[in-house]
Design a protein around this motif. Structure first.
Motif, PDB file in Angstrom:
ATOM      1  N   TRP A  26       0.825  -1.211   0.000  1.00  0.00           N
ATOM      2  CA  TRP A  26       0.000   0.000   0.000  1.00  0.00           C
ATOM      3  C   TRP A  26       0.858   1.259   0.000  1.00  0.00           C
ATOM      4  O   TRP A  26       0.341   2.377   0.117  1.00  0.00           O
ATOM      5  N   GLY A  27       2.165   1.092  -0.061  1.00  0.00           N
ATOM      6  CA  GLY A  27       3.055   2.248  -0.051  1.00  0.00           C
ATOM      7  C   GLY A  27       3.329   2.791   1.345  1.00  0.00           C
ATOM      8  O   GLY A  27       3.742   3.928   1.507  1.00  0.00           O
ATOM      9  N   ILE A  28       3.083   1.951   2.361  1.00  0.00           N
ATOM     10  CA  ILE A  28       3.283   2.355   3.749  1.00  0.00           C
ATOM     11  C   ILE A  28       4.623   1.817   4.236  1.00  0.00           C
ATOM     12  O   ILE A  28       4.949   0.649   4.027  1.00  0.00           O
ATOM     13  N   SER A  29       5.383   2.667   4.891  1.00  0.00           N
ATOM     14  CA  SER A  29       6.653   2.257   5.476  1.00  0.00           C
ATOM     15  C   SER A  29       6.366   1.466   6.754  1.00  0.00           C
ATOM     16  O   SER A  29       5.667   1.952   7.644  1.00  0.00           O
ATOM     17  N   GLU A  30       6.871   0.231   6.796  1.00  0.00           N
ATOM     18  CA  GLU A  30       6.665  -0.649   7.945  1.00  0.00           C
ATOM     19  C   GLU A  30       7.994  -1.244   8.387  1.00  0.00           C
ATOM     20  O   GLU A  30       8.897  -1.423   7.570  1.00  0.00           O
ATOM     21  N   PRO A  31       8.091  -1.614   9.671  1.00  0.00           N
ATOM     22  CA  PRO A  31       9.307  -2.299  10.105  1.00  0.00           C
ATOM     23  C   PRO A  31       9.450  -3.638   9.386  1.00  0.00           C
ATOM     24  O   PRO A  31       8.445  -4.274   9.058  1.00  0.00           O
ATOM     25  N   ILE A  32      10.674  -4.056   9.132  1.00  0.00           N
ATOM     26  CA  ILE A  32      10.912  -5.368   8.526  1.00  0.00           C
ATOM     27  C   ILE A  32      10.453  -6.469   9.475  1.00  0.00           C
ATOM     28  O   ILE A  32       9.876  -7.469   9.060  1.00  0.00           O
ATOM     29  N   SER A  33      10.662  -6.252  10.768  1.00  0.00           N
ATOM     30  CA  SER A  33      10.325  -7.252  11.785  1.00  0.00           C
ATOM     31  C   SER A  33       8.825  -7.532  11.829  1.00  0.00           C
ATOM     32  O   SER A  33       8.008  -6.619  11.723  1.00  0.00           O
ATOM     33  N   ASP A  34       8.481  -8.803  12.011  1.00  0.00           N
ATOM     34  CA  ASP A  34       7.091  -9.221  12.217  1.00  0.00           C
ATOM     35  C   ASP A  34       6.831  -9.533  13.691  1.00  0.00           C
ATOM     36  O   ASP A  34       5.826 -10.154  14.029  1.00  0.00           O
ATOM     37  N   ASP A  35       7.737  -9.121  14.560  1.00  0.00           N
ATOM     38  CA  ASP A  35       7.598  -9.428  15.987  1.00  0.00           C
ATOM     39  C   ASP A  35       6.600  -8.483  16.644  1.00  0.00           C
ATOM     40  O   ASP A  35       6.899  -7.307  16.874  1.00  0.00           O
ATOM     41  N   ASP A  36       5.416  -9.024  16.939  1.00  0.00           N
ATOM     42  CA  ASP A  36       4.400  -8.242  17.639  1.00  0.00           C
ATOM     43  C   ASP A  36       4.862  -8.055  19.078  1.00  0.00           C
ATOM     44  O   ASP A  36       5.198  -9.023  19.769  1.00  0.00           O
ATOM     45  N   SER A  37       4.868  -6.818  19.542  1.00  0.00           N
ATOM     46  CA  SER A  37       5.323  -6.528  20.912  1.00  0.00           C
ATOM     47  C   SER A  37       4.407  -7.156  21.948  1.00  0.00           C
ATOM     48  O   SER A  37       4.823  -7.409  23.068  1.00  0.00           O
ATOM     49  N   GLY A  38       3.147  -7.379  21.582  1.00  0.00           N
ATOM     50  CA  GLY A  38       2.178  -7.910  22.535  1.00  0.00           C
ATOM     51  C   GLY A  38       1.692  -6.872  23.536  1.00  0.00           C
ATOM     52  O   GLY A  38       0.880  -7.175  24.404  1.00  0.00           O
ATOM     53  N   VAL A  39       2.166  -5.631  23.399  1.00  0.00           N
ATOM     54  CA  VAL A  39       1.758  -4.572  24.334  1.00  0.00           C
ATOM     55  C   VAL A  39       0.291  -4.227  24.092  1.00  0.00           C
ATOM     56  O   VAL A  39      -0.134  -4.038  22.951  1.00  0.00           O
ATOM     57  N   LEU A  40      -0.479  -4.162  25.173  1.00  0.00           N
ATOM     58  CA  LEU A  40      -1.887  -3.775  25.091  1.00  0.00           C
ATOM     59  C   LEU A  40      -2.201  -2.590  26.004  1.00  0.00           C
ATOM     60  O   LEU A  40      -3.277  -2.026  25.938  1.00  0.00           O
ATOM     61  N   ASP A  41      -1.232  -2.242  26.859  1.00  0.00           N
ATOM     62  CA  ASP A  41      -1.459  -1.164  27.824  1.00  0.00           C
ATOM     63  C   ASP A  41      -0.716   0.112  27.428  1.00  0.00           C
ATOM     64  O   ASP A  41       0.014   0.701  28.220  1.00  0.00           O
ATOM     65  N   PHE A  42      -0.941   0.536  26.201  1.00  0.00           N
ATOM     66  CA  PHE A  42      -0.347   1.789  25.739  1.00  0.00           C
ATOM     67  C   PHE A  42      -0.912   2.949  26.556  1.00  0.00           C
ATOM     68  O   PHE A  42      -2.061   2.906  26.997  1.00  0.00           O
ATOM     69  N   ASP A  43      -0.119   3.985  26.695  1.00  0.00           N
ATOM     70  CA  ASP A  43      -0.650   5.219  27.268  1.00  0.00           C
ATOM     71  C   ASP A  43      -1.406   5.989  26.188  1.00  0.00           C
ATOM     72  O   ASP A  43      -2.464   6.554  26.457  1.00  0.00           O
ATOM     73  N   TYR A  44      -0.847   5.971  24.967  1.00  0.00           N
ATOM     74  CA  TYR A  44      -1.473   6.689  23.854  1.00  0.00           C
ATOM     75  C   TYR A  44      -1.348   5.874  22.578  1.00  0.00           C
ATOM     76  O   TYR A  44      -0.313   5.271  22.324  1.00  0.00           O
ATOM     77  N   ILE A  45      -2.416   5.893  21.790  1.00  0.00           N
ATOM     78  CA  ILE A  45      -2.335   5.416  20.408  1.00  0.00           C
ATOM     79  C   ILE A  45      -2.653   6.619  19.538  1.00  0.00           C
ATOM     80  O   ILE A  45      -3.770   7.149  19.572  1.00  0.00           O
ATOM     81  N   ILE A  46      -1.653   7.080  18.796  1.00  0.00           N
ATOM     82  CA  ILE A  46      -1.832   8.229  17.902  1.00  0.00           C
ATOM     83  C   ILE A  46      -2.216   7.670  16.541  1.00  0.00           C
ATOM     84  O   ILE A  46      -1.445   6.944  15.918  1.00  0.00           O
ATOM     85  N   THR A  47      -3.414   8.022  16.119  1.00  0.00           N
ATOM     86  CA  THR A  47      -4.093   7.342  15.032  1.00  0.00           C
ATOM     87  C   THR A  47      -4.255   8.215  13.794  1.00  0.00           C
ATOM     88  O   THR A  47      -4.704   9.361  13.907  1.00  0.00           O
ATOM     89  N   PRO A  48      -3.944   7.666  12.615  1.00  0.00           N
ATOM     90  CA  PRO A  48      -4.192   8.418  11.387  1.00  0.00           C
ATOM     91  C   PRO A  48      -5.687   8.405  11.059  1.00  0.00           C
ATOM     92  O   PRO A  48      -6.403   7.485  11.455  1.00  0.00           O
ATOM     93  N   LEU A  49      -6.140   9.405  10.352  1.00  0.00           N
ATOM     94  CA  LEU A  49      -7.531   9.449   9.916  1.00  0.00           C
ATOM     95  C   LEU A  49      -7.684  10.497   8.829  1.00  0.00           C
ATOM     96  O   LEU A  49      -6.811  11.325   8.631  1.00  0.00           O
ATOM     97  N   LEU A  50      -8.803  10.427   8.160  1.00  0.00           N
ATOM     98  CA  LEU A  50      -9.147  11.450   7.177  1.00  0.00           C
ATOM     99  C   LEU A  50     -10.099  12.480   7.768  1.00  0.00           C
ATOM    100  O   LEU A  50     -10.076  13.650   7.411  1.00  0.00           O
ATOM    101  N   TYR A  51     -10.943  12.005   8.697  1.00  0.00           N
ATOM    102  CA  TYR A  51     -11.995  12.858   9.225  1.00  0.00           C
ATOM    103  C   TYR A  51     -12.450  12.314  10.573  1.00  0.00           C
ATOM    104  O   TYR A  51     -12.393  11.111  10.814  1.00  0.00           O
ATOM    105  N   CYS A  52     -12.928  13.214  11.426  1.00  0.00           N
ATOM    106  CA  CYS A  52     -13.484  12.832  12.720  1.00  0.00           C
ATOM    107  C   CYS A  52     -14.694  13.716  12.982  1.00  0.00           C
ATOM    108  O   CYS A  52     -14.632  14.925  12.748  1.00  0.00           O
ATOM    109  N   ASP A  53     -15.796  13.116  13.449  1.00  0.00           N
ATOM    110  CA  ASP A  53     -16.964  13.939  13.762  1.00  0.00           C
ATOM    111  C   ASP A  53     -16.935  14.366  15.227  1.00  0.00           C
ATOM    112  O   ASP A  53     -16.005  14.048  15.975  1.00  0.00           O
ATOM    113  N   LYS A  54     -17.963  15.069  15.668  1.00  0.00           N
ATOM    114  CA  LYS A  54     -17.984  15.645  17.014  1.00  0.00           C
ATOM    115  C   LYS A  54     -18.238  14.623  18.117  1.00  0.00           C
ATOM    116  O   LYS A  54     -18.279  14.979  19.288  1.00  0.00           O
TER     117      LYS A  54
END
Length: 190
Positions: free
Chosen positions: A99-127
């Motif tokens: 898809w033309g997205i830069s990704e790490p070569i590694s396929d190692d999932d960190s398994g982390v589920l307790d993030f403090d923040y997930i900064i998310t891409p989007l096109l639009y957000c409603d109120k």
């Protein structure tokens, strides 16, 4: 409006941004994020690598800031039609996916589920914090598994506006939206 209409409109709006505007707005979004959330050493942040051809928010400033403050950085990778979270280090090697997205070569999932923040891409957000992305649903599935304390934060050049008509029951809304001009909270009682 429906997601398909919104997607077209906001892809076009983004396409019309100059490189200077992308840089300036990304910088303002970064400053608003840091001033509002005040991330600290030891926290865990999942953040996307931008798709430059779609003029996504430039997240390099975020990543540099997090690393300089000993904040753990994780980036997404799609493996077997699922978004995983790979820990990012200064020597992490990247490839460009289909898809033309830069990704790490590694396929190692960190398994982390307790993030403090997930900064998310989007096109639009409603109120209400409902987001329109590219329509693949990767982040909704990802959000299903993270802990309740994780703040789901969208970043966008444009303010929240008209309601999305076709929100589905599997759509998981954001907790916050950061734009060049403000930080909106969608949490009740905020």
């Amino acid at each position: 409006m429906k997601k398909s209409e919104i997607r077209k409109i906001y892809l076009e709006k983004r396409k019309s941004l100059s490189e200077d505007e992308v840089f300036l707005f990304s910088e303002k979004i970064f400053i608003n994020f840091v001033n509002y959330f005040k991330p600290i050493s030891g926290q865990k942040v999942h953040i996307f690598i931008p798709i430059k051809k779609f003029k996504e928010i430039d997240t390099q400033r975020f990543i540099t800031y997090f690393q300089s403050r000993n904040i753990h950085v994780y980036v997404p990778k799609i493996v077997d039609e699922k978004l995983i979270s790979v820990e990012f280090f200064s020597d992490t090697k990247f490839i460009i996916n289909n898809w033309g997205i830069s990704e790490p070569i590694s396929d190692d999932d960190s398994g982390v589920l307790d993030f403090d923040y997930i900064i998310t891409p989007l096109l639009y957000c409603d109120k209400n914090g409902n987001r329109v992305g590219y329509g693949k649903g990767f982040y909704d599935h990802f959000f299903e598994n993270v802990t309740e304390k994780t703040k789901k934060i969208g970043v966008n050049y444009f303010d929240a506006d008209d309601m999305i008509e076709d929100v589905w029951e599997n759509d998981i809304p954001l907790d916050y939206l950061v734009t060049p001009t403000e930080v909106l909270s969608f949490l009740t009682g905020s």
